[in-house]
Structure formats: C-alpha cells, structure tokens
Design an enzyme around this catalytic site. Structure first.
Site: not given
Length: 367
Positions: A25, A174, A177, A179, A234
């Site tokens: 990112t 993805h 992580n 998401y 997260n």
C-alpha cells in the site's frame, strides 16, 4: 549459480528473473484513480521479474483506506493503462492485486453511496487515518447477506476483466492480511451460520467461489492468490484449524489451476511466523493438483536466503517488499552486492513523490 537471477515462466509470461515486487500500500491514488506518478513508480521498479501492485479495490465498498486505487470505473482503467504501458515499455510483467478491504476502513474514506461490509458485523479495535478528519476509529461493518456476497463475487470478476483491459498480465486475489477474502476464511471475523460460515470448509467457500469466477472470466493462467496462514493483521487471531483448513483450500485452488499461490510471512516485522510444516503442506497440496503451478514466498529475504529456498524447491519465486520502496534497482543491487538504501517509513502512505519516486538508483547515489 544464483537461481534468483535466472529466467522463469509464469503461466504464459516470461519473467527475466525470479524476484517479485510484493504488493505494498502506498496511498498515492488521489480520488482513488491511478496517475502519472504511480506509472513512474512502477516503471522505476520494472527490473523485478514480476511486479504486483498495491491493493486495488474491485468495489467502492472496498476503499476503506485513504487514497487507495480502484479498478471498477473507466477512469481507473485508463489510469492503470498508463502504469502497465510504462512497465511493459521496460519489458516488465505486472499483476494487479485485487483487495476488497471489507470491514477494514472508515466511512470518511469511502465514496458517496459506499458502505463497509464484512462476513459478520464485527468491527476492528483501534484507529485509522482519514484525510478528512485525521485519525478516527474504525467504522462498524454491515453483515453481508447472500445477495451482497454474489454482488461482491461479480465485482471481483468485473475488476479482473477491467485489469485485462488495462493491460495487466494477470491478477492476484488478496486473501491475506485480514481483508475481505481472509475475513471469510477466519473464525474471528466470520461468525456466520449459513453456507459461508461455521466450519472451515464453509469458511473457505467465498475464497473458492471468487477464484472460480475470476478463473472462468480471464483464465487460470492469469490468476494468483495471496494467503497469510498464521497472520494476525487487522484483528485476526491464530486458531487451531489452520493446517487442515489451508490444506483443503490449497487443494481447491490447485484444482482450479491458479497460476500461483503467494504466502505472506511478516515475522520480520514482528508478526507470528507461519509454521514451516504449514507452508510446506500448502505447497504440496496445491502442486499435487497443479504440478506446474508457481509457489511464491515472501518475508524478510536477502539474496542468499532467497537462493537457498529456490535451490531447495521450497519456492519458485521470491517476493521482496520494503527494500523495493527505497531501492528501485533492487535486483541489480542484490545481484552485484551493492548496499541497500533504507526506506523512510514516515513517507510510506503520504501523498506526493517524496519517499515514493525520489529514491536514487545505485549508480546515481554513488556519484
């Protein structure tokens, strides 16, 4: 012989070496639209065998962070065309990472009419940056209903089709992580009791259905996926079904013929390390169904360790992350033993060229 610097065939793509620039990112997409500055950034790093973009949202609902790009509008597709053209001019290959942020975000970062959604209405602890009002608490997500899930799957498909229109060589889903895809995979984020939640076979369903639909749309040779077993980013938590769940997931992805599986290891940044046995089991399960598939490892690599894992056939490609930020010529530096520049972490997510396109190549830095 250092295998890291040898050519490799990924699907139908000839890679000039076995280094991969990992997705990172960078938050430079003003208005969520790719721009000339981003084209310069990626073209500077086209010495990698494969570039994987930062996370790119397939949906307005997936734009949870400030200034992350999308690939769901014509304007975004045209912006990405500048990026792919710039990379291809330097004979590079580039995949786009499709990242729906799901429950991760704040409404101040979303465009009008978008909303935070997730497999369950479970919010995150802590705060997130917004350009409008600085640091704010994470917003609470709405639990997706069955219609929402089908809409999200179609959004991934449309995004993949847009990626091909924009000139990308393929897409990376993805599934890491914390998401959206991993939110469905994970029992701490997925409390559903329908066919998309409960036991791990049901939790795998969304990931497999997204992958299946995208493969049907653009072809398995253009579709990879990133996974983070033992990831805790997260607000995820380690659970006791990881090996069994990821073995089943890898078998399913192998049967689909996905061109690669990319494993995240953030232990160099303080996260728990994936168990070697799990990483090996995912590789073996995937390759049992897709012997020609590619396995990518990432996380804290130098050239020596990368070559060792390639020689031992633990991986086919090796991804490098933060060192590509501050060393646009990273491959040359690794090959020639040139010292690496350190990145400025305070500029990772700030708008503009500073800390983005202004890192010099070695030849210039030594003048």
């Amino acid at each position: 012989m250092n295998l890291l610097f040898t050519e490799y065939t990924l699907g139908k793509n000839k890679l000039k070496n076995r280094t991969v620039m990992a997705p990172m990112t960078r938050s430079r997409a003003i208005g969520n639209i790719p721009n000339d500055l981003m084209a310069e950034y990626y073209s500077q790093r086209a010495g990698a065998g494969l570039l994987i973009t930062e996370g790119v949202s397939p949906s307005p609902n997936g734009l949870g962070y400030a200034r992350i790009p999308g690939i769901f509008s014509d304007e975004q597709v045209q912006g990405w065309k500048k990026v792919t053209d710039a990379v291809h001019t330097k004979k590079g290959r580039i995949f786009v990472q499709l990242m729906h942020s799901g429950r991760v975000g704040n409404y101040l970062n979303l465009p009008k009419g978008a909303e935070l959604v997730g497999p369950s209405a479970i919010g995150l602890k802590g705060t997130i940056w917004t350009d409008a009002e600085g640091m704010q608490s994470y917003s609470s997500p709405r639990e997706m209903n069955s219609k929402d899930i089908q809409v999200a799957i179609r959004e991934y498909v449309t995004a993949a089709e847009n990626a091909i229109k924009a000139g990308f060589d393929g897409v990376e889903l993805h599934g890491a992580n914390g998401y959206l895809i991993e939110q469905f995979l994970h029992p701490s984020a997925n409390h559903r009791t329908d066919e998309y939640g409960g036991d791990w076979k049901k939790r795998n369903r969304f990931a497999v259905e997204v992958a299946t639909a995208v493969v049907e749309a653009i072809g398995a040779d253009k579709v990879g996926i990133r996974l983070s077993p033992y990831g805790v980013f997260n607000d995820l938590e380690i659970h006791n079904e990881i090996e069994e769940q990821y073995k089943d997931l890898a078998l399913s992805l192998g049967k689909l013929g996905l061109v690669y599986i990319h494993i995240v290891n953030h232990s160099s940044m303080g996260a728990p390390a994936p168990k070697d046995s799990t990483v090996a089991l995912i590789r073996e399960s995937y390759k049992s169904q897709n012997p020609n598939g590619t396995y990518i490892l990432s996380g804290g690599y130098d050239a020596e360790r990368a070559n060792s894992d390639l020689k031992e056939k633990n991986a086919d490609l090796i991804a490098f992350g933060r060192n590509f930020i501050s060393n646009p010529d990273l491959v040359e530096r690794l090959e020639k033993g040139i010292p690496l520049a350190e990145p400025d972490a305070s500029l990772f997510y700030t708008p503009g060229e500073k800390g983005y396109t202004d890192y010099p190549v070695a030849a210039l830095s030594q003048v």
